[in-house]
Motif scaffolding. Structure first.
Motif, PDB file in Angstrom:
ATOM      1  N   ASN A   1      -3.276  -0.572  -3.250  1.00 38.27           N
ATOM      2  CA  ASN A   1      -3.768  -0.409  -1.879  1.00 38.27           C
ATOM      3  C   ASN A   1      -4.771  -1.469  -1.447  1.00 38.27           C
ATOM      4  O   ASN A   1      -4.891  -1.777  -0.266  1.00 38.27           O
ATOM      5  CB  ASN A   1      -4.405   0.979  -1.722  1.00 38.27           C
ATOM      6  N   ASP A   2      -5.505  -2.010  -2.403  1.00 43.06           N
ATOM      7  CA  ASP A   2      -6.564  -2.967  -2.068  1.00 43.06           C
ATOM      8  C   ASP A   2      -6.186  -4.345  -2.592  1.00 43.06           C
ATOM      9  O   ASP A   2      -6.184  -4.595  -3.799  1.00 43.06           O
ATOM     10  CB  ASP A   2      -7.888  -2.496  -2.693  1.00 43.06           C
TER      11      ASP A   2
ATOM     12  N   PRO B   1       0.818  -1.223   0.000  1.00 42.98           N
ATOM     13  CA  PRO B   1       0.000   0.000   0.000  1.00 42.98           C
ATOM     14  C   PRO B   1       0.847   1.267   0.000  1.00 42.98           C
ATOM     15  O   PRO B   1       1.969   1.290   0.531  1.00 42.98           O
ATOM     16  CB  PRO B   1      -0.818  -0.130   1.288  1.00 42.98           C
TER      17      PRO B   1
END
Length: 672
Positions: A635-636, A432
């Motif tokens: 990030n995900d 992330p």
């Protein structure tokens, strides 16, 4: 009466002539020793004044050759006159020394005589021959010029007045008129009547019709500046006239034209004139004997040698030398090999570690001139022994940036390389990006996109699996050639990524990328690793094997007629069958090497419609949303799985497993 003595031609070879011969030998002649046509040029004789003594020093009677000599359409330099020649290059020094010089010379003389007698072709009067041997490794060139000239029997004699200044018999107006006309229409041999009118030498019978002998003059551009010895061209001109017009040429008035410019004063004219004569003799009907092999500087009939190595720019020497092996390979083994296509391919190496260093060196060996390296690390003390572009000094004071250091070392190895290095962190899924680092990540992504945009082939040579994801997506979207190399302890994988589905040729099968076999998205594989997991623990020979294989695979792709669209041969097919092969042989999709077994396995992997790296779903999302899509993937850790439908596939698999009855019959178990 004194016998006419002629000043022989001397060869004046420009260095550019040898450079052009080098290219001709490697790219055209190869193993052929067939004679090729060349041209030389000469101009009026020149002399200089010794400042100390005031005496005139006569310069050589030169026949000059340069790079333009191999150009059929080349025009002789201003004030110069062309001469036709033949060059015969030998493949070995032994063949050069053993060549039958007498036979070669007589063949050239026979051609000249045939042109003179049968075709009445005066353009062949200055023909010459040169035999050569080019030692392209040491840049030494052995050569011997021959300027065939026909011997007159009996010999020509000059009258009692000898050779005198033409201004003593021709007015300044006549000399100026001759200069003007020769400047407008260059004629190496010409006729002059009444001191004013000129014509080509081939017009002898008509131009001199009804002209009194005392008003007839034979002229030629004289490359000699000697006051007593006219230049070599006169010798063959007289032979030509005697052979074609024997009845009227036993006594001739000859003008040796030596004025390239009109002098400021009448006394400055340099041309000379004289009357020569020969005792008529019964015609023999055959070609007269000829002489003309050039003497070396020691005055002996022997070849000369030009050593260009000391005078050549070392960078240029290296530029020619690095390609020598490749060009020899082409003209000895693979005439259809397109070296220019390889050398002009711009290669981007993502990773400047063990794989990157070996790939860079092998690309240089293939003649690639544009190589860019990207890495975020610095040279450590463990690197130099395994990574051949680094030295111990590069590790000091915290270590130099790997990419820049490797590029600088490549330029030291070969100054002609266009190498560049960039310190750059490649964003990775599962890692992330903090809010404070978004702008830097955006800049890194933009830089990576620009680098991929300006290169033709991209090598993925990084340490981690997830670091290859973003370049895979960008390259697939931009249609770049992608080569992937990964190492195990005693195994390696080398593969080329297939092209995206929307650019497939009709009926073609889409080949997979590095991620097509995965059913999960790339994730963090770096955190909490042990020491042996943080370092690439491999047998030392694996990296060079994988790197060389990756570069050779790129070369095979570039030489295949379908290029990046080349179909892969069937998995585990017999390599001897050369299915779907190009100039360099097979163009496989994946190669898995097993060092413990010393074998390679060919694998074909089909593209996966839910691939997180090359599927149309991912590529269209990247093309539409750009950095926002990338940031979300970073990030995900669920984003890519949801985007491609891998999460649905995973859920369906889990549901299917729940419906399986895992109860085992006790009795069957006992029997089992």
């Amino acid at each position: 009466m004194p016998i006419v003595q002629f000043a022989p031609f001397s060869s004046l070879v420009q260095p550019t002539f040898w450079h052009e011969l080098t290219s001709l030998k490697i790219d055209v002649l190869r193993l052929s020793d067939e004679a090729v046509p060349i041209t030389g040029s000469y101009s009026v004789g020149r002399s200089i004044t010794d400042r100390e003594t005031g005496h005139e020093i006569v310069l050589g009677c030169n026949m000059s050759v340069g790079s333009e000599s191999f150009d059929k359409n080349a025009v002789a330099p201003a004030g110069s006159f062309p001469a036709k020649g033949h060059l015969k290059n030998y493949n070995t020094i032994e063949e050069f020394k053993a060549a039958d010089k007498t036979a070669l010379f007589n063949q050239e003389a026979d051609k000249m005589w045939e042109a003179i007698v049968s075709k009445r072709d005066s353009t062949s009067l200055n023909n010459f021959l040169v035999i050569t041997f080019a030692d392209l490794k040491k840049y030494k060139y052995y050569y011997w010029f021959a300027f065939p000239a026909f011997a007159a029997k009996p010999a020509w004699e000059i009258d009692e007045l000898g050779w005198r200044l033409a201004a003593s018999e021709l007015s300044p107006e006549s000399l100026s008129s001759i200069h003007s006309k020769l400047h407008a229409t260059p004629l190496p041999f010409f006729l002059l009547r009444s001191g004013l009118e000129i014509a080509p030498i081939d017009s002898y019978s008509t131009f001199f019709a009804n002209v009194p002998p005392e008003e007839q003059t034979i002229g030629f551009v004289d490359p000699s500046a000697s006051p007593t010895n006219p230049g070599w061209p006169l010798r063959n001109l007289l032979a030509y006239l005697r052979a074609v017009y024997p009845e009227t040429t036993s006594r001739l008035r000859v003008l040796c034209w030596r004025d390239s410019e009109v002098p400021h004063a009448p006394a400055g004219w340099k041309s000379r004139i004289g009357v020569v004569h020969i005792t008529p003799s019964p015609e023999s009907g055959g070609r007269p004997s000829a002489v003309g092999w050039e003497k070396n500087p020691q005055g002996k009939l022997a070849p000369r040698m030009a050593d260009l190595a000391p005078m050549m720019d070392p960078t240029r020497l290296a530029d020619q030398a690095v390609d020598l092996n490749l060009k020899l390979m082409r003209w000895r083994i693979l005439p259809s090999l397109d070296l220019e296509k390889i050398s002009s391919t711009k290669c981007l190496l993502l990773g400047a570690g063990t794989l990157g260093c070996y790939v860079a060196r092998t690309l240089m060996g293939w003649g690639v001139r544009d190589i860019t390296l990207v890495d975020s690390g610095k040279v450590s003390f463990s690197n130099p022994v395994r990574q051949p572009l680094f030295e111990f000094e590069d590790c000091l004071e915290g270590g130099k940036p790997k990419a820049e250091c490797a590029a600088a070392r490549m330029k030291k190895i070969f100054p002609g390389i266009n190498a560049a290095g960039h310190s750059l962190s490649i964003p990775m899924p599962g890692h992330p990006v903090p809010p404070a680092s978004v702008d830097q990540t955006r800049a890194d992504v933009k830089k990576l996109e620009e680098l991929i945009d300006t290169h033709d082939a991209v090598f993925l040579l990084m340490d981690s699996r997830e670091s290859r994801w973003l370049p895979t997506v960008i390259c697939a979207a931009k249609g770049k050639i992608v080569l992937n190399a990964a190492l195990g302890f005693d195994t390696f994988l080398v593969m080329r990524h297939g092209v995206r589905e929307s650019s497939l040729q009709p009926g073609a099968t889409q080949l997979g990328c590095y991620y097509c076999n995965d059913i999960v998205a790339p994730a963090d594989s770096l955190t909490d690793r042990t020491l042996d997991e943080m370092c690439t623990v491999t047998r030392p020979g694996i990296a060079s094997l994988a790197s060389s294989t990756a570069v050779e695979l790129l070369a095979s792709v570039l030489q295949h007629p379908d290029g990046v669209h080349a179909a892969a041969p069937p998995a585990n097919s017999d390599p001897a069958a050369l299915i779907n092969a190009g100039v360099l042989g097979l163009v496989p999709h994946q190669l898995r090497g097993f060092l413990a077994q010393f074998r390679n396995l060919h694998i074909v992997g089909a593209a996966y419609s839910r691939c997180t790296g090359c599927s149309e779903t991912v590529l269209k999302a990247y093309e539409k949303e750009g950095f926002d899509m990338i940031l979300q993937a970073l990030n995900d850790d669920k984003y890519l799985q949801h985007l491609t439908g891998l999460d649905t596939l995973y859920a369906e698999g889990e549901k299917a497993l729940e419906e399986v009855d895992w109860d085992v019959d006790d009795e069957e178990g006992e029997d089992f």
